[in-house]
Design a protein around this motif. Structure first.
Motif, PDB file in Angstrom:
ATOM      1  N   PRO A 139     -55.756  21.403 -70.297  1.00 41.90           N
ATOM      2  CA  PRO A 139     -55.112  22.598 -70.855  1.00 41.90           C
ATOM      3  C   PRO A 139     -53.701  22.857 -70.344  1.00 41.90           C
ATOM      4  O   PRO A 139     -53.022  23.733 -70.864  1.00 41.90           O
ATOM      5  N   THR A 140     -53.241  22.132 -69.302  1.00 37.71           N
ATOM      6  CA  THR A 140     -51.871  22.319 -68.840  1.00 37.71           C
ATOM      7  C   THR A 140     -50.912  21.325 -69.481  1.00 37.71           C
ATOM      8  O   THR A 140     -49.711  21.351 -69.217  1.00 37.71           O
ATOM      9  N   ASP A 141     -51.428  20.461 -70.326  1.00 35.12           N
ATOM     10  CA  ASP A 141     -50.595  19.479 -71.007  1.00 35.12           C
ATOM     11  C   ASP A 141     -49.541  20.182 -71.864  1.00 35.12           C
ATOM     12  O   ASP A 141     -49.834  21.151 -72.550  1.00 35.12           O
ATOM     13  N   THR A 142     -48.312  19.701 -71.825  1.00 29.42           N
ATOM     14  CA  THR A 142     -47.249  20.310 -72.623  1.00 29.42           C
ATOM     15  C   THR A 142     -46.933  19.500 -73.870  1.00 29.42           C
ATOM     16  O   THR A 142     -46.116  19.923 -74.683  1.00 29.42           O
ATOM     17  N   LYS A 143     -47.581  18.344 -74.044  1.00 28.66           N
ATOM     18  CA  LYS A 143     -47.186  17.464 -75.140  1.00 28.66           C
ATOM     19  C   LYS A 143     -48.148  17.503 -76.322  1.00 28.66           C
ATOM     20  O   LYS A 143     -47.744  17.537 -77.469  1.00 28.66           O
ATOM     21  N   ASN A 144     -49.430  17.488 -76.078  1.00 24.44           N
ATOM     22  CA  ASN A 144     -50.391  17.380 -77.171  1.00 24.44           C
ATOM     23  C   ASN A 144     -51.130  18.699 -77.373  1.00 24.44           C
ATOM     24  O   ASN A 144     -50.671  19.569 -78.112  1.00 24.44           O
ATOM     25  N   SER A 145     -52.271  18.849 -76.705  1.00 27.47           N
ATOM     26  CA  SER A 145     -52.985  20.111 -76.846  1.00 27.47           C
ATOM     27  C   SER A 145     -52.184  21.263 -76.250  1.00 27.47           C
ATOM     28  O   SER A 145     -52.480  22.425 -76.492  1.00 27.47           O
ATOM     29  N   GLY A 146     -51.128  20.928 -75.482  1.00 24.43           N
ATOM     30  CA  GLY A 146     -50.303  21.973 -74.895  1.00 24.43           C
ATOM     31  C   GLY A 146     -49.727  22.940 -75.899  1.00 24.43           C
ATOM     32  O   GLY A 146     -49.549  24.121 -75.610  1.00 24.43           O
ATOM     33  N   LEU A 147     -49.395  22.466 -77.099  1.00 20.51           N
ATOM     34  CA  LEU A 147     -48.861  23.360 -78.123  1.00 20.51           C
ATOM     35  C   LEU A 147     -49.870  24.455 -78.454  1.00 20.51           C
ATOM     36  O   LEU A 147     -49.521  25.634 -78.560  1.00 20.51           O
ATOM     37  N   ASN A 188     -52.271  25.395 -76.559  1.00 19.76           N
ATOM     38  CA  ASN A 188     -52.598  26.136 -75.348  1.00 19.76           C
ATOM     39  C   ASN A 188     -51.406  26.945 -74.831  1.00 19.76           C
ATOM     40  O   ASN A 188     -51.376  27.341 -73.680  1.00 19.76           O
ATOM     41  N   TYR A 189     -50.391  27.135 -75.698  1.00 18.07           N
ATOM     42  CA  TYR A 189     -49.224  27.954 -75.386  1.00 18.07           C
ATOM     43  C   TYR A 189     -48.391  27.380 -74.242  1.00 18.07           C
ATOM     44  O   TYR A 189     -47.776  28.109 -73.482  1.00 18.07           O
ATOM     45  N   ASN A 190     -48.399  26.046 -74.141  1.00 16.69           N
ATOM     46  CA  ASN A 190     -47.592  25.370 -73.134  1.00 16.69           C
ATOM     47  C   ASN A 190     -46.515  24.503 -73.778  1.00 16.69           C
ATOM     48  O   ASN A 190     -46.057  23.533 -73.184  1.00 16.69           O
ATOM     49  N   GLY A 191     -46.117  24.823 -74.990  1.00 13.87           N
ATOM     50  CA  GLY A 191     -45.118  24.032 -75.679  1.00 13.87           C
ATOM     51  C   GLY A 191     -43.760  24.102 -75.004  1.00 13.87           C
ATOM     52  O   GLY A 191     -43.370  25.144 -74.475  1.00 13.87           O
ATOM     53  N   ASP A 251     -62.987  27.697 -62.986  1.00 13.91           N
ATOM     54  CA  ASP A 251     -61.651  27.104 -62.963  1.00 13.91           C
ATOM     55  C   ASP A 251     -61.263  26.578 -64.334  1.00 13.91           C
ATOM     56  O   ASP A 251     -60.118  26.734 -64.789  1.00 13.91           O
ATOM     57  N   LYS A 252     -62.214  25.931 -64.981  1.00  9.93           N
ATOM     58  CA  LYS A 252     -61.955  25.358 -66.299  1.00  9.93           C
ATOM     59  C   LYS A 252     -61.644  26.464 -67.307  1.00  9.93           C
ATOM     60  O   LYS A 252     -60.702  26.359 -68.109  1.00  9.93           O
ATOM     61  N   ILE A 253     -62.412  27.521 -67.270  1.00 13.57           N
ATOM     62  CA  ILE A 253     -62.243  28.618 -68.221  1.00 13.57           C
ATOM     63  C   ILE A 253     -60.906  29.313 -68.009  1.00 13.57           C
ATOM     64  O   ILE A 253     -60.214  29.666 -68.969  1.00 13.57           O
ATOM     65  N   ASP A 254     -60.510  29.507 -66.764  1.00 16.23           N
ATOM     66  CA  ASP A 254     -59.232  30.155 -66.480  1.00 16.23           C
ATOM     67  C   ASP A 254     -58.055  29.362 -67.033  1.00 16.23           C
ATOM     68  O   ASP A 254     -57.010  29.929 -67.365  1.00 16.23           O
ATOM     69  N   ALA A 255     -58.223  28.039 -67.115  1.00 15.99           N
ATOM     70  CA  ALA A 255     -57.124  27.195 -67.573  1.00 15.99           C
ATOM     71  C   ALA A 255     -56.990  27.160 -69.086  1.00 15.99           C
ATOM     72  O   ALA A 255     -55.926  26.821 -69.612  1.00 15.99           O
ATOM     73  N   ILE A 256     -58.064  27.505 -69.803  1.00 20.31           N
ATOM     74  CA  ILE A 256     -58.013  27.473 -71.267  1.00 20.31           C
ATOM     75  C   ILE A 256     -56.997  28.498 -71.775  1.00 20.31           C
ATOM     76  O   ILE A 256     -57.003  29.656 -71.364  1.00 20.31           O
ATOM     77  N   LEU A 257     -56.118  28.049 -72.661  1.00 15.83           N
ATOM     78  CA  LEU A 257     -55.037  28.890 -73.180  1.00 15.83           C
ATOM     79  C   LEU A 257     -54.173  29.445 -72.044  1.00 15.83           C
ATOM     80  O   LEU A 257     -53.640  30.548 -72.129  1.00 15.83           O
ATOM     81  N   GLY A 258     -54.052  28.631 -71.003  1.00 17.73           N
ATOM     82  CA  GLY A 258     -53.413  29.087 -69.779  1.00 17.73           C
ATOM     83  C   GLY A 258     -51.946  29.412 -69.919  1.00 17.73           C
ATOM     84  O   GLY A 258     -51.387  30.131 -69.086  1.00 17.73           O
ATOM     85  N   GLY A 259     -51.280  28.885 -70.929  1.00 14.61           N
ATOM     86  CA  GLY A 259     -49.857  29.163 -71.068  1.00 14.61           C
ATOM     87  C   GLY A 259     -49.551  30.488 -71.735  1.00 14.61           C
ATOM     88  O   GLY A 259     -48.390  30.892 -71.789  1.00 14.61           O
ATOM     89  N   LEU A 260     -50.568  31.179 -72.232  1.00 11.03           N
ATOM     90  CA  LEU A 260     -50.334  32.381 -73.035  1.00 11.03           C
ATOM     91  C   LEU A 260     -49.571  33.454 -72.266  1.00 11.03           C
ATOM     92  O   LEU A 260     -48.672  34.098 -72.802  1.00 11.03           O
ATOM     93  N   ASP A 261     -49.915  33.639 -70.983  1.00 11.25           N
ATOM     94  CA  ASP A 261     -49.305  34.707 -70.199  1.00 11.25           C
ATOM     95  C   ASP A 261     -48.525  34.158 -69.010  1.00 11.25           C
ATOM     96  O   ASP A 261     -48.291  34.859 -68.033  1.00 11.25           O
ATOM     97  N   LYS A 262     -48.137  32.900 -69.113  1.00 11.29           N
ATOM     98  CA  LYS A 262     -47.513  32.255 -67.964  1.00 11.29           C
ATOM     99  C   LYS A 262     -46.175  32.896 -67.613  1.00 11.29           C
ATOM    100  O   LYS A 262     -45.843  33.092 -66.462  1.00 11.29           O
ATOM    101  N   VAL A 263     -45.366  33.189 -68.622  1.00 11.02           N
ATOM    102  CA  VAL A 263     -44.023  33.705 -68.369  1.00 11.02           C
ATOM    103  C   VAL A 263     -43.870  35.124 -68.908  1.00 11.02           C
ATOM    104  O   VAL A 263     -43.517  36.041 -68.188  1.00 11.02           O
TER     105      VAL A 263
END
Length: 615
Positions: free
Chosen positions: A82-90, A92-95, A576-588
């Motif tokens: 879920p921290t991937d920025t290239k594939n599923s990252g988009l 997961n709000y990590n684009g 830990d796994k659940i916390d990482a899902i969609l983890g980029g949504l509130d990152k910044v």
């Protein structure tokens, strides 16, 4: 389902490399607009050329509905990294702005918008439209309606994914004077494209048969105008200091709810409206998977796809199966759901088992399916290609990924009913002309087919009539109705509830694992196989453990699967796994649901574009 549009598209225009090439056929190669748009045949080919772009992976072949359309409390695009920025990252709000996938989507959509603008301009200036026969003028107006609707649809996709973007309602000038444009405020864009869809609805016919479900019609144009109106009335991240989530001013917001209701009513209350609901929820998706068109015309518009040519419905989203002699090559399901969504349903709601597949085809290659015990990676059962014989026949011989060709439905009639219900309630609660009786009737109409006759009085009529918060009932109903259909994420955004609901989903899943959920969930779930010895008898599954250990377990009449076994190590790992899902949504920034513009687009914009929203 008759593939009239797509079969022609694949011959004429699929996979073209420039907007000038869209008429590169034996009959109309490189003809000037004054020739093309003064011929019914050539104009038809030009319009089909626009449709031909939609099946691309970068548009509705895969990306818009799966990568960009998931990322909510009931559908996510993978959780393995879920921290991937290239594939599923988009999803997961990590684009990030160096992700080349973003530029591919952007370029493909804008190319298609340009094609639509060329057609709109050509038709508006056509002598056939101005002074042709009555039939010729009517046909040209219909083509104009199609081009206007498709352009509005694609601008809508860009706006809701990127925010304020470049906009023009004309083709590119030969001198290039309108190529490099700054971003336009989305409210201005919405006003224009909603008006375009409303204008188009006046030109388009009602859907007449399965032969034209792959071309836009009057009902879809009105429905699209309603969907865009609700989006405009709702929340979105704004390019203002702090990048707040904002709605328009109240008077503007109210006007768009009124507009949404007006457009929904133009469908629902027209005596010529051909649309209705299928008798059962399961039939909707059986029709889509089997390439049939339902008797009730529930689907307003489907993007025409082709087996072996395009489309990942059932491959990227659907029941997961592994390579075997029975089904051939494995699929690669990425769009998943979870136990939170499963337990959100009323246990008697038939949509649950049509929507969610907590099972997959066994990795061992035996003929049995097994319950899927990863409780945050259930899959969607709506599109099961194991039931598509033509696909399985080819898939057994395939050496590479095989496109399923299952059409992607952009809008169903149940959406129109629930949008009308929502607009009625909002207006009634905010000093407008909203009809609560109609709102309740529409919710009941959607809900009624999903409960047995014995439960109609309690689970449909009383449930709706006695609701203390009818708007919440409508919001919940949309979640139950549209899971996996690239709708939930955008609903939550416009309601301003995306972060809240994702946080609720994470918290609830962790409570389930820790044994702290509001009800006690079973450690084992028991189930039976059907007489085929392969498929699970859904009616036998007791997700609540209320029936205890069934008789016959020792005699192998029943099977079981580990469910919520309480092991400290598993709980910590799951948390830990659940916390990482969609983890980029509130990152910044709070609820940053928008995507960055690719750096190559910015660098080639001659200083007119830049990234915002904290990117």
């Amino acid at each position: 389902m008759k593939k009239t549009a797509y079969l022609l598209l694949s011959v004429l225009c699929f996979g073209l490399v420039s907007c000038e090439d869209y008429l590169d056929t034996d009959s109309a190669s490189y003809l000037s607009p004054d020739i093309v748009y003064n011929s019914i045949a050539y104009t038809d080919q030009a319009i089909l050329g626009i449709y031909a772009q939609l099946p691309q992976d970068q548009i509705y072949g895969s990306r818009l509905q799966f990568t960009y359309g998931s990322g909510s409390d009931c559908d996510t695009y993978g959780t393995s990294n879920p921290t991937d920025t290239k594939n599923s990252g988009l999803a997961n709000y990590n684009g990030t702005s160096d992700n080349t996938a973003i530029s591919k989507e952007w370029d493909a959509i804008y190319k298609t918008i340009e094609m639509a603008s060329v057609a709109i301009d050509g038709i508006r200036n056509s002598e056939l439209l101005k002074s042709g026969t009555v039939d010729e003028q009517a046909q040209m107006r219909e083509y104009l309606g199609e081009a206007l609707t498709l352009r509005a649809l694609l601008y809508f996709e860009v706006v809701r994914n990127f925010g304020d973007v470049p906009f023009k309602d004309e083709p590119t000038n030969s001198d290039g004077s309108n190529i490099y444009l700054p971003a336009t405020d989305r409210d201005e864009i919405y006003e224009h494209i909603i008006a375009d869809a409303e204008e188009a609805a006046g030109y388009l016919p009602w859907l007449e048969s399965s032969a034209n479900v792959e071309r836009v019609s009057k009902g879809f144009a009105y429905g699209l105008a309603a969907r865009m109106s609700l989006a405009c009335a709702g929340y979105s991240m704004r390019n203002l200091p702090g990048f707040p989530l904002k709605t328009p001013d109240f008077s503007v917001q109210k006007s768009y709810y009124e507009r949404a209701l007006k457009n929904c009513n133009a469908i629902i209350k027209d005596p010529n409206n051909p649309h209705g609901l299928e008798d059962t929820f399961a039939k909707v998706f059986d029709n889509q998977t089997q390439q049939k068109y339902g008797e009730k015309s529930e689907d307003l518009f489907e993007v025409g796809l082709g087996l072996g040519l395009s489309g990942e419905v059932g491959y990227t989203s659907g029941v997961r199966f592994y390579q075997s002699a029975i089904y051939g090559r494995n699929n690669s399901v990425q769009v998943v759901t979870n136990a939170y969504y499963l337990y959100s349903f009323d246990r008697d709601d038939m949509r649950r088992d049509v929507t969610i597949a907590p099972y997959n085809y066994n990795k061992s290659g035996t003929e049995k399916e097994e319950m899927f015990s990863n409780l945050y990676e259930f899959t969607f059962a709506k599109w099961d290609v194991r039931n598509l014989k033509a696909y399985i026949t080819q898939n057994k011989e395939a050496t590479n990924k095989l496109m399923t060709g299952i059409n992607w439905c952009i809008m169903r009639y149940s959406d129109v009913l629930l949008m009308a219900a929502e607009a009625n309630v909002w207006l009634a609660e905010n000093g407008g002309d909203g009809n609560l009786g109609e709102a309740r009737a529409y919710v009941k109409e959607v809900r009624r087919r999903n409960f047995s006759d014995a439960l109609q009085a309690t689970k449909v009529d009383a449930y709706v009539d006695n609701a203390s918060d009818l708007m919440q009932v409508i919001k919940d109903e949309r979640m139950f109705e549209f899971g996996g259909e690239a709708i939930r994420k955008f609903d939550l955004i416009r309601w301003g509830e995306l972060s809240q609901k994702v946080a609720e989903y994470r918290t609830t899943l962790k409570q389930m694992y820790a044994g702290e959920y509001e009800i006690t969930l079973p450690e084992l779930v028991y189930f039976k196989y059907n007489s085929d010895g392969s498929t699970i008898d859904k009616s036998s599954v007791d997700y609540f453990g209320e029936n205890g250990v069934p008789e016959g377990v020792e005699g192998k009449d029943w099977d079981s699967v580990n469910w919520f076994k309480k092991k400290d190590t598993d709980i910590a790992k799951a948390s830990d796994k659940i916390d990482a899902i969609l983890g980029g949504l509130d990152k910044v920034y709070y609820c940053r649901h928008l995507f960055p513009i690719h750096e190559s687009t910015i660098s080639s914009s001659q200083g007119k574009l830049s990234n915002s929203y904290g990117f």
